[in-house]
Design an enzyme around this catalytic site. Sequence first.
Site, PDB file in Angstrom:
ATOM      1  N   MET A  64     104.975  18.706 -20.719  1.00  0.00           N
ATOM      2  CA  MET A  64     105.594  19.120 -19.456  1.00  0.00           C
ATOM      3  C   MET A  64     105.777  20.629 -19.455  1.00  0.00           C
ATOM      4  O   MET A  64     106.703  21.162 -20.077  1.00  0.00           O
ATOM      5  CB  MET A  64     106.900  18.365 -19.216  1.00  0.00           C
ATOM      6  CG  MET A  64     106.652  16.964 -18.653  1.00  0.00           C
ATOM      7  SD  MET A  64     108.119  15.983 -18.439  1.00  0.00           S
ATOM      8  CE  MET A  64     108.453  15.514 -20.114  1.00  0.00           C
ATOM      9  N   GLU A  65     104.854  21.264 -18.769  1.00  0.00           N
ATOM     10  CA  GLU A  65     104.805  22.718 -18.707  1.00  0.00           C
ATOM     11  C   GLU A  65     106.099  23.277 -18.125  1.00  0.00           C
ATOM     12  O   GLU A  65     106.628  22.749 -17.144  1.00  0.00           O
ATOM     13  CB  GLU A  65     103.611  23.106 -17.811  1.00  0.00           C
ATOM     14  CG  GLU A  65     103.055  24.450 -18.083  1.00  0.00           C
ATOM     15  CD  GLU A  65     103.315  25.394 -16.941  1.00  0.00           C
ATOM     16  OE1 GLU A  65     103.327  24.944 -15.794  1.00  0.00           O
ATOM     17  OE2 GLU A  65     103.542  26.581 -17.227  1.00  0.00           O
ATOM     18  N   ARG A 115     109.231  12.347 -17.634  1.00  0.00           N
ATOM     19  CA  ARG A 115     110.534  12.614 -17.029  1.00  0.00           C
ATOM     20  C   ARG A 115     111.593  11.618 -17.492  1.00  0.00           C
ATOM     21  O   ARG A 115     112.769  11.964 -17.609  1.00  0.00           O
ATOM     22  CB  ARG A 115     110.384  12.628 -15.508  1.00  0.00           C
ATOM     23  CG  ARG A 115     109.510  13.790 -15.029  1.00  0.00           C
ATOM     24  CD  ARG A 115     108.994  13.551 -13.635  1.00  0.00           C
ATOM     25  NE  ARG A 115     108.243  12.299 -13.560  1.00  0.00           N
ATOM     26  CZ  ARG A 115     108.032  11.615 -12.448  1.00  0.00           C
ATOM     27  NH1 ARG A 115     108.496  12.071 -11.313  1.00  0.00           N
ATOM     28  NH2 ARG A 115     107.344  10.493 -12.469  1.00  0.00           N
ATOM     29  N   LYS A 152      93.647  13.335 -21.061  1.00  0.00           N
ATOM     30  CA  LYS A 152      94.659  12.799 -20.153  1.00  0.00           C
ATOM     31  C   LYS A 152      94.127  12.958 -18.735  1.00  0.00           C
ATOM     32  O   LYS A 152      93.701  14.050 -18.351  1.00  0.00           O
ATOM     33  CB  LYS A 152      95.952  13.584 -20.338  1.00  0.00           C
ATOM     34  CG  LYS A 152      97.113  13.119 -19.485  1.00  0.00           C
ATOM     35  CD  LYS A 152      98.423  13.620 -20.100  1.00  0.00           C
ATOM     36  CE  LYS A 152      99.626  13.263 -19.263  1.00  0.00           C
ATOM     37  NZ  LYS A 152      99.774  14.150 -18.097  1.00  0.00           N
ATOM     38  N   CYS A 179      96.232  18.029 -14.203  1.00  0.00           N
ATOM     39  CA  CYS A 179      97.126  19.010 -13.590  1.00  0.00           C
ATOM     40  C   CYS A 179      96.846  19.135 -12.084  1.00  0.00           C
ATOM     41  O   CYS A 179      95.721  19.387 -11.667  1.00  0.00           O
ATOM     42  CB  CYS A 179      96.957  20.370 -14.273  1.00  0.00           C
ATOM     43  SG  CYS A 179      98.090  21.580 -13.587  1.00  0.00           S
ATOM     44  N   ASN A 228     100.875   5.877 -18.598  1.00  0.00           N
ATOM     45  CA  ASN A 228     101.858   6.926 -18.308  1.00  0.00           C
ATOM     46  C   ASN A 228     102.215   6.883 -16.816  1.00  0.00           C
ATOM     47  O   ASN A 228     101.369   6.640 -15.976  1.00  0.00           O
ATOM     48  CB  ASN A 228     101.252   8.290 -18.690  1.00  0.00           C
ATOM     49  CG  ASN A 228     102.075   9.467 -18.179  1.00  0.00           C
ATOM     50  OD1 ASN A 228     101.583  10.292 -17.418  1.00  0.00           O
ATOM     51  ND2 ASN A 228     103.318   9.541 -18.578  1.00  0.00           N
ATOM     52  N   GLY A 229     103.496   7.134 -16.562  1.00  0.00           N
ATOM     53  CA  GLY A 229     103.961   7.265 -15.184  1.00  0.00           C
ATOM     54  C   GLY A 229     105.099   6.332 -14.854  1.00  0.00           C
ATOM     55  O   GLY A 229     104.975   5.115 -14.960  1.00  0.00           O
ATOM     56  N   GLN A 282      96.881  21.158 -26.175  1.00  0.00           N
ATOM     57  CA  GLN A 282      96.252  20.740 -24.921  1.00  0.00           C
ATOM     58  C   GLN A 282      95.492  21.903 -24.289  1.00  0.00           C
ATOM     59  O   GLN A 282      96.049  22.986 -24.097  1.00  0.00           O
ATOM     60  CB  GLN A 282      97.284  20.202 -23.920  1.00  0.00           C
ATOM     61  CG  GLN A 282      96.599  19.471 -22.768  1.00  0.00           C
ATOM     62  CD  GLN A 282      97.551  18.958 -21.705  1.00  0.00           C
ATOM     63  OE1 GLN A 282      98.309  19.716 -21.121  1.00  0.00           O
ATOM     64  NE2 GLN A 282      97.489  17.667 -21.435  1.00  0.00           N
TER      65      GLN A 282
HETATM   66  C1  LIG Z   1     107.490  19.692 -15.012  1.00  0.00           C
HETATM   67  C2  LIG Z   1     106.247  18.960 -15.404  1.00  0.00           C
HETATM   68  C3  LIG Z   1     105.260  19.628 -16.131  1.00  0.00           C
HETATM   69  C4  LIG Z   1     104.088  18.963 -16.513  1.00  0.00           C
HETATM   70  N1  LIG Z   1     103.141  19.601 -17.282  1.00  0.00           N
HETATM   71  C5  LIG Z   1     102.043  18.930 -17.729  1.00  0.00           C
HETATM   72  C6  LIG Z   1     101.102  19.536 -18.625  1.00  0.00           C
HETATM   73  O1  LIG Z   1     101.257  20.696 -19.054  1.00  0.00           O
HETATM   74  N2  LIG Z   1     100.024  18.806 -18.997  1.00  0.00           N
HETATM   75  C7  LIG Z   1      99.814  17.527 -18.566  1.00  0.00           C
HETATM   76  O2  LIG Z   1      98.819  16.903 -18.933  1.00  0.00           O
HETATM   77  N3  LIG Z   1     100.703  16.918 -17.746  1.00  0.00           N
HETATM   78  C8  LIG Z   1     101.805  17.584 -17.328  1.00  0.00           C
HETATM   79  N4  LIG Z   1     102.718  16.947 -16.543  1.00  0.00           N
HETATM   80  C9  LIG Z   1     102.538  15.524 -16.203  1.00  0.00           C
HETATM   81  C10 LIG Z   1     103.279  14.641 -17.230  1.00  0.00           C
HETATM   82  O3  LIG Z   1     102.737  14.816 -18.515  1.00  0.00           O
HETATM   83  C11 LIG Z   1     103.206  13.146 -16.847  1.00  0.00           C
HETATM   84  O4  LIG Z   1     101.868  12.775 -16.782  1.00  0.00           O
HETATM   85  C12 LIG Z   1     103.865  12.868 -15.501  1.00  0.00           C
HETATM   86  O5  LIG Z   1     105.136  13.491 -15.416  1.00  0.00           O
HETATM   87  C13 LIG Z   1     104.045  11.348 -15.268  1.00  0.00           C
HETATM   88  O6  LIG Z   1     104.802  10.781 -16.297  1.00  0.00           O
HETATM   89  P1  LIG Z   1     106.387  10.441 -16.131  1.00  0.00           P
HETATM   90  O7  LIG Z   1     106.542   9.619 -14.866  1.00  0.00           O
HETATM   91  O8  LIG Z   1     106.734   9.696 -17.388  1.00  0.00           O
HETATM   92  O9  LIG Z   1     107.092  11.750 -15.989  1.00  0.00           O
HETATM   93  C14 LIG Z   1     103.892  17.600 -16.130  1.00  0.00           C
HETATM   94  C15 LIG Z   1     104.894  16.945 -15.397  1.00  0.00           C
HETATM   95  C16 LIG Z   1     106.062  17.594 -15.043  1.00  0.00           C
HETATM   96  C17 LIG Z   1     107.125  16.850 -14.270  1.00  0.00           C
END
Ligand SMILES: Cc1cc2nc3c(=O)[nH]c(=O)nc-3n(C[C@H](O)[C@H](O)[C@H](O)COP(=O)(O)O)c2cc1C
Length: 315
Positions: free
Chosen positions: A8-9, A220, A135, A94, A195-196, A64
């Site tokens: 999560m960037e 999250r 991913k 992304c 995931n999700g 990554q």
């Molecule tokens: C703030 C934020 C930053 C994220 N940054 C990345 C990232 O750098 N690389 C990536 O593959 N996914 C990124 N994601 C996506 C998450 O890895 C994940 O796939 C997405 O939040 C869904 O999963 P969740 O419902 O468990 O949060 C980001 C999501 C959020 C909310």
Amino acid sequence: MRIYMAPMEGVVDHHLRRLYSRLGGIDRCVTEFIRVTHTRLPDKVFQRYCPELTTPLPIPVPIQLLGSDPAMLALNARRAARLGAAGIDLNFGCPAKTVNKNRGGACLLNEPKLLFDIARQVREAVPTATPVTAKIRLGYESRSRYIENALALAEGGIAELVVHGRSKADGYRPPAYWDCIGEIREQLSIPVIANGDIWTPEDYWRCRDESGCEHVMLGRGLLSRPDLALAIKAQQDRTDHQSLDWSQISDLLLGFQRETTFAYPLQFCGNRLKQWLMYLQRTYPPAQQLFEAVKKTRDPEVLEAAIIASRELVA
Ligand SMILES: Cc1cc2nc3c(=O)[nH]c(=O)nc-3n(C[C@H](O)[C@H](O)[C@H](O)COP(=O)(O)O)c2cc1C
């Protein structure tokens, strides 16, 4: 069952990864994405995004990479592997406009042949012992071609695939389409990680039913409930799990704030903490009060004092 912490960037840096790996329940983390364009990145970029190269965690932390040029991705992947990366993870999920505009992230889901080329060239560039993973989302404008994309990556030689059950157009709107992840899982012989939208142990079991995936990645949900992975594993093992209370959470927040205060320029002080608080509010009402108290400050002393004062708040 394996549980991964999602990249999560802007939130999950190496400080937070260490904190979560100490808490337990997580089997793998990933760095924030590193953008690869037309150059070989200097070593210090890899070291900055992944300090685990020199100070490893007990769990693997692959690097990554995000980009669209197979040869440049391969070149940088090889360098990262030489520096000791635990793996290379390719980002095709992304949704950010600036990233997609420059032909990176989710927009590549319209080009399965390119996904294959990237996976193949990166796979060939790094030692066999270095896992290459990817991913994806379920598509770009719509939930389509996900089987084609997944097969292309598997054919290219990736070892595992994480699937975020939404298209780019779906954004983060619920639901996550776990059944589509299941369709992918049925077609692939490599592990597929769902995931999700897994916010609770109950969500985990529903996702597992709908996708058939035992392994999951939590994003999250893990920010909103730091012991989520432990709680899921306790249910699986039929052992007791005592949820973390607010005073334990505020200790984690304080440790995180102290550790990160001098890690970033002062103008960014507290940014990651505030992001984390946004998600914690979902489980811990005092996080909302704390967020209100700190949202306008960047002063490390004010931030720290507010966290300490928040210990009096009862969840
Ligand atoms: C703030 C934020 C930053 C994220 N940054 C990345 C990232 O750098 N690389 C990536 O593959 N996914 C990124 N994601 C996506 C998450 O890895 C994940 O796939 C997405 O939040 C869904 O999963 P969740 O419902 O468990 O949060 C980001 C999501 C959020 C909310």
